[in-house]
Design a protein around this motif. Structure first.
Motif, short mmCIF file in Angstrom:
data_model
loop_
_atom_site.label_atom_id
_atom_site.label_comp_id
_atom_site.label_asym_id
_atom_site.label_seq_id
_atom_site.Cartn_x
_atom_site.Cartn_y
_atom_site.Cartn_z
N TYR A 167 0.85 -1.18 0.00
CA TYR A 167 0.00 0.00 0.00
C TYR A 167 0.90 1.24 0.00
O TYR A 167 1.73 1.40 0.89
N VAL A 172 5.11 6.24 -6.95
CA VAL A 172 5.94 5.06 -7.14
C VAL A 172 6.84 5.30 -8.34
O VAL A 172 6.35 5.62 -9.43
N LEU A 175 7.40 0.08 -11.17
CA LEU A 175 7.05 -1.21 -10.61
C LEU A 175 8.00 -2.27 -11.14
O LEU A 175 8.38 -2.25 -12.31
N CYS A 179 4.87 -6.99 -10.82
CA CYS A 179 4.12 -6.21 -9.84
C CYS A 179 3.21 -5.24 -10.57
O CYS A 179 3.64 -4.54 -11.50
N GLU A 181 -0.52 -2.54 -10.22
CA GLU A 181 -1.49 -1.89 -9.35
C GLU A 181 -2.78 -2.70 -9.36
O GLU A 181 -3.21 -3.20 -10.40
N LYS A 182 -3.41 -2.80 -8.18
CA LYS A 182 -4.63 -3.58 -8.05
C LYS A 182 -5.74 -2.71 -7.46
O LYS A 182 -5.47 -1.68 -6.84
N ARG A 209 -2.86 3.59 -2.70
CA ARG A 209 -3.07 2.66 -3.80
C ARG A 209 -2.48 1.30 -3.43
O ARG A 209 -1.53 1.22 -2.65
N ARG A 210 -3.03 0.26 -4.00
CA ARG A 210 -2.61 -1.10 -3.67
C ARG A 210 -1.86 -1.74 -4.83
O ARG A 210 -2.24 -1.56 -6.00
N TYR A 211 -0.80 -2.49 -4.50
CA TYR A 211 0.01 -3.17 -5.51
C TYR A 211 0.23 -4.62 -5.08
O TYR A 211 0.28 -4.94 -3.88
#
Length: 228
Positions: A167, A172, A175, A179, A181-182, A209-211
């Motif tokens: 998170y 960022v 990536l 990996c 982003e989700k 944001r979630r990864y």
């Protein structure tokens, strides 16, 4: 009862031995360490429900292999803080050098400042909350656990990640391999809110944001050879 140990007068080896003799010193549950002078390997391998306050900067591998203990460093730490931690809590009020929380299996690591490269490398179940920024290659091969970053993340975040959850509130850099982003769903905001509260950090989960893993590199595929 609290016991204060001055490392200007007592050796680090004697301190660590005393911390390991918890059953014989069961009346001493709180420890304070002064004049650390950046010493390496302070409070490593603790396996008792005690608290240790380190007044000053610590060197390499502070609170490594921690189990059950609560360790607070009132300063900065060197490479590998809380390395291979199994449980308990480690808090750093300053900045952390490389490989913070490396290979850690459990517990909670809180860094109130910034963390350098490879934060959470090969994490295996630990929760890491960083109030500031983290450097490149963080969560590399992260297998399990959660990494929360309230600032920015460097390049190659989550490279070759497995099932660790990341998170990030800020920017960022790039990536890493596999990996992505989700979606940040309601259950993730609830999970993040609980982690932030546990760490004592006042942030809005909606700002993150979630990864995580795209799950394309779990098994070798010749078409993906260039990504390994």
């Amino acid at each position: 009862m609290m016991k204060t140990v001055d490392l200007a007068e007592q050796s680090l080896r004697a301190l660590n031995q005393s911390l390991h003799d918890g059953e014989m010193l069961s009346d001493i549950r709180e420890w304070r360490v002064t004049n650390t002078d950046g010493a390496h390997n302070i409070a490593c391998g603790l396996n008792d429900d005690i608290s240790v306050d380190i007044d000053g900067h610590a060197g390499y591998y502070c609170a490594g292999m921690n189990q059950r203990a609560s360790v607070t460093v009132h300063g900065n730490v060197g490479v590998g803080v809380a390395e291979n931690m199994m449980s308990g809590t480690v808090r750093v009020t300053g900045d952390a050098s490389q490989s913070a929380g490396a290979t850690a299996h459990g517990g909670l690591l809180i860094i109130e400042g910034n963390a350098a490269a490879r934060c959470g490398i090969s994490m295996k179940g630990v929760d890491i909350v960083v109030k500031g920024n983290i450097g490149p290659m963080s969560a590399f091969m992260g297998q399990a656990g959660r990494l929360v970053v309230c600032g920015d993340a460097g390049d190659a975040l989550g490279d070759s990640i497995y099932e660790a959850r990341l998170y990030v509130k800020g920017r960022v850099g790039t990536l890493g391999a596999d990996c992505i982003e989700k979606p940040m769903r309601a259950e993730h905001q609830e999970e993040l809110a609980a982690l932030l509260e546990q760490a004592g950090i006042d942030e809005d989960p909606a700002d993150f944001r979630r990864y995580g893993s795209a799950r394309e590199l779990y098994h070798f595929k010749v078409d993906n050879a260039s990504a390994y």
